[in-house]
Write an enzyme that holds these catalytic residues in place. Structure first.
Site, PDB file in Angstrom:
ATOM      1  N   LEU A  15       0.819  -1.223   0.000  1.00 52.90           N
ATOM      2  CA  LEU A  15       0.000   0.000   0.000  1.00 52.90           C
ATOM      3  C   LEU A  15       0.849   1.268   0.000  1.00 52.90           C
ATOM      4  O   LEU A  15       0.329   2.377   0.032  1.00 52.90           O
ATOM      5  CB  LEU A  15      -0.943   0.011   1.210  1.00 52.90           C
ATOM      6  N   ASP A  39      -0.016  -5.960   3.266  1.00 55.26           N
ATOM      7  CA  ASP A  39       0.510  -4.807   4.004  1.00 55.26           C
ATOM      8  C   ASP A  39       0.094  -4.998   5.460  1.00 55.26           C
ATOM      9  O   ASP A  39      -0.809  -5.786   5.758  1.00 55.26           O
ATOM     10  CB  ASP A  39      -0.070  -3.495   3.447  1.00 55.26           C
ATOM     11  N   TYR A 147      18.363   4.647   8.435  1.00 51.11           N
ATOM     12  CA  TYR A 147      17.844   4.100   7.177  1.00 51.11           C
ATOM     13  C   TYR A 147      19.000   3.554   6.323  1.00 51.11           C
ATOM     14  O   TYR A 147      18.949   2.423   5.833  1.00 51.11           O
ATOM     15  CB  TYR A 147      17.110   5.216   6.430  1.00 51.11           C
ATOM     16  N   ILE A 177      11.963   8.608  -5.655  1.00 52.55           N
ATOM     17  CA  ILE A 177      10.916   8.237  -6.614  1.00 52.55           C
ATOM     18  C   ILE A 177       9.814   9.301  -6.618  1.00 52.55           C
ATOM     19  O   ILE A 177       9.263   9.647  -5.571  1.00 52.55           O
ATOM     20  CB  ILE A 177      10.289   6.873  -6.255  1.00 52.55           C
TER      21      ILE A 177
HETATM   22  P1  NAD Z   1       6.157   3.591   1.927  1.00 57.42           P
HETATM   23  O1  NAD Z   1       6.531   4.104   3.273  1.00 57.42           O
HETATM   24  O2  NAD Z   1       5.314   4.448   1.037  1.00 57.42           O
HETATM   25  O3  NAD Z   1       5.433   2.176   2.076  1.00 57.42           O
HETATM   26  C1  NAD Z   1       5.899   1.178   2.948  1.00 57.42           C
HETATM   27  C2  NAD Z   1       4.740   0.265   3.276  1.00 57.42           C
HETATM   28  O4  NAD Z   1       5.224  -0.726   4.190  1.00 57.42           O
HETATM   29  C3  NAD Z   1       3.562   0.979   3.945  1.00 57.42           C
HETATM   30  O5  NAD Z   1       2.369   0.744   3.234  1.00 57.42           O
HETATM   31  C4  NAD Z   1       3.516   0.363   5.352  1.00 57.42           C
HETATM   32  O6  NAD Z   1       2.200   0.213   5.856  1.00 57.42           O
HETATM   33  C5  NAD Z   1       4.183  -0.986   5.123  1.00 57.42           C
HETATM   34  N1  NAD Z   1       4.753  -1.561   6.349  1.00 57.42           N
HETATM   35  C6  NAD Z   1       5.413  -0.929   7.343  1.00 57.42           C
HETATM   36  N2  NAD Z   1       5.753  -1.812   8.307  1.00 57.42           N
HETATM   37  C7  NAD Z   1       5.312  -3.030   7.911  1.00 57.42           C
HETATM   38  C8  NAD Z   1       5.361  -4.339   8.472  1.00 57.42           C
HETATM   39  N3  NAD Z   1       5.916  -4.574   9.655  1.00 57.42           N
HETATM   40  N4  NAD Z   1       4.799  -5.353   7.758  1.00 57.42           N
HETATM   41  C9  NAD Z   1       4.227  -5.138   6.568  1.00 57.42           C
HETATM   42  N5  NAD Z   1       4.128  -3.908   5.986  1.00 57.42           N
HETATM   43  C10 NAD Z   1       4.668  -2.874   6.655  1.00 57.42           C
HETATM   44  O7  NAD Z   1       7.517   3.171   1.160  1.00 57.42           O
HETATM   45  P2  NAD Z   1       7.829   3.169  -0.407  1.00 57.42           P
HETATM   46  O8  NAD Z   1       8.251   4.531  -0.792  1.00 57.42           O
HETATM   47  O9  NAD Z   1       6.748   2.499  -1.154  1.00 57.42           O
HETATM   48  O10 NAD Z   1       9.160   2.283  -0.408  1.00 57.42           O
HETATM   49  C11 NAD Z   1       9.150   0.878  -0.616  1.00 57.42           C
HETATM   50  C12 NAD Z   1      10.570   0.366  -0.536  1.00 57.42           C
HETATM   51  O11 NAD Z   1      11.404   1.041  -1.477  1.00 57.42           O
HETATM   52  C13 NAD Z   1      11.241   0.586   0.837  1.00 57.42           C
HETATM   53  O12 NAD Z   1      12.103  -0.496   1.110  1.00 57.42           O
HETATM   54  C14 NAD Z   1      12.054   1.831   0.612  1.00 57.42           C
HETATM   55  O13 NAD Z   1      13.139   1.892   1.490  1.00 57.42           O
HETATM   56  C15 NAD Z   1      12.496   1.653  -0.815  1.00 57.42           C
HETATM   57  N6  NAD Z   1      12.851   2.922  -1.466  1.00 57.42           N
HETATM   58  C16 NAD Z   1      11.917   3.889  -1.676  1.00 57.42           C
HETATM   59  C17 NAD Z   1      12.282   5.091  -2.274  1.00 57.42           C
HETATM   60  C18 NAD Z   1      11.261   6.187  -2.540  1.00 57.42           C
HETATM   61  O14 NAD Z   1      11.650   7.276  -3.013  1.00 57.42           O
HETATM   62  N7  NAD Z   1       9.995   5.983  -2.303  1.00 57.42           N
HETATM   63  C19 NAD Z   1      13.610   5.306  -2.633  1.00 57.42           C
HETATM   64  C20 NAD Z   1      14.548   4.307  -2.372  1.00 57.42           C
HETATM   65  C21 NAD Z   1      14.155   3.111  -1.804  1.00 57.42           C
END
Ligand code: NAD
Length: 326
Positions: A15, A39, A147, A177
């Site tokens: 999500l 999620d 992080y 992103i």
């Molecule tokens: P986000 O914070 O939008 O989403 C993370 C999701 O993980 C949330 O929906 C949350 O409810 C869920 N979550 C949290 N704890 C949980 C648990 N214990 N069990 C199950 N679900 C859980 O993050 P995102 O931006 O979609 O990022 C996804 C991945 O990509 C992450 O690993 C992040 O580090 C990596 N990433 C993201 C970006 C970016 O710009 N968005 C950049 C580099 C890396």
């Protein structure tokens, strides 16, 4: 995994900003019956659950992860559940527990059930002693944020499981992103998404990073392209396995504001710097070298700054006219 075997995909953290769009794209690619979104929170806004099966899953519960893998006969896991940089900096212990505990569970469950794993690392895996211009694929990684610590450890853990147990763990180092679906979940660079919403709604934005802060960025369609591309890559060609540098563009806040002004001439931006997020952003690369991804699995982005900005404004502008922009 051979191309003959149908992919059965589990997405954790489905999500979130990336998961909500990646899940729908995986559904289009592999079929609705072959993608299971999960999620820790319920899908109250029906982001994905109208399209694919959805289940509640806390990645810190190993038995739950295993149960879902077996129930849905999963062979590929996109492990996106994590705490992002700014949140993990406010709650470092939780950042460590969720990012490392979740990954360890996913790797162990994947190993036991012969699944491939996608693990997204980040530009956050670099630190102030990393070369900041043209950051190489293999270089110094001494991040100073929680992080970043979890991302470097995650990269190493994926390599360890791959070499030690033959687990097919792959991934990329995402830059920031930019997307027009779900808002980012508390990153250091959320400004690059927020700015579009505020520009369209109010024609002004106060940026929390200072002028001149250059960072790698990527539009969501390219993030999805990279996520699928690395998992479908021919393993024979891979010299690296995970944590490929991938990028599509790099810019500073003022460069983005100038690009937005081409579409919305009355847009203005000022600055109120958040020292914590500025400190983290300053320790990340100005721009990365993604040559290894280009060479080993033909990575090419489709969107540059101009194309991404035009698309963001078109999509969000339309949503605003319909009264749907929150
Ligand atoms: P986000 O914070 O939008 O989403 C993370 C999701 O993980 C949330 O929906 C949350 O409810 C869920 N979550 C949290 N704890 C949980 C648990 N214990 N069990 C199950 N679900 C859980 O993050 P995102 O931006 O979609 O990022 C996804 C991945 O990509 C992450 O690993 C992040 O580090 C990596 N990433 C993201 C970006 C970016 O710009 N968005 C950049 C580099 C890396």
């Amino acid at each position: 995994m051979g191309t003959q075997t149908a992919r059965r995909v589990l997405v954790t953290g489905a999500l979130g900003q990336i998961g909500s769009e990646l899940t729908l794209s995986l559904k289009d690619r592999y079929g609705a019956d072959n993608v299971i979104a999960t999620d820790i929170q319920p899908d109250t806004k029906k982001k994905v659950s109208g399209d694919v099966p959805f289940a509640l899953l806390d990645v810190l519960k190993l038995e739950m992860v295993e149960e879902i893998i077996q129930k849905y006969r999963i062979n590929t896991i996109y492990h996106l559940a994590a705490l992002l940089s700014a949140v993990a900096e406010r709650k470092p212990r939780e950042g460590w527990d969720i990012n490392m505990g979740g990954l360890l569970n996913v790797l162990d469950a994947a190993r036991a059930n012969k699944c491939s794993v996608f693990f997204p690392s980040s530009i956050g895996a670099f630190g102030p002693s990393t070369p900041q211009d043209g950051t190489p694929q293999d270089t110094v990684q001494r991040p100073e944020s929680m992080y970043g610590v979890t991302k470097v450890a995650g990269e190493l853990l994926c390599d360890y499981y791959c070499k030690r147990f033959g687990l097919d763990a792959r991934g990329v180092r995402f830059p920031v992103i930019i997307s027009n679906g779900t808002l980012p979940g508390g990153g250091t660079t959320d400004y690059a998404v927020e700015i579009f919403y505020e520009a369209i709604k109010k024609r002004r934005y106060t940026c929390f990073l200072k002028e001149g802060t250059s960072l790698d960025m990527m539009y969501m369609p390219d993030a999805i392209k990279a996520s699928v591309g690395v998992m479908e890559a021919d393993p024979e060609r891979l010299k690296h396995r995970n944590s490929f540098n991938v990028t599509a563009m790099h810019f500073t806040p003022e460069m983005l504001a100038a690009e937005i002004k081409k579409h919305l001439p009355d847009f203005t931006m000022d600055y109120r710097v958040d020292p914590m997020r500025q400190r983290i952003a300053d320790s990340w690369p100005n721009y990365m070298d993604d040559g290894a991804a280009r060479e080993e699995w033909d990575w090419r982005p489709d969107f540059d700054l101009a194309a991404m900005t035009a698309d963001m404004i078109a999509v969000l502008g339309k949503r605003h006219e319909q009264g749907l922009l929150v």
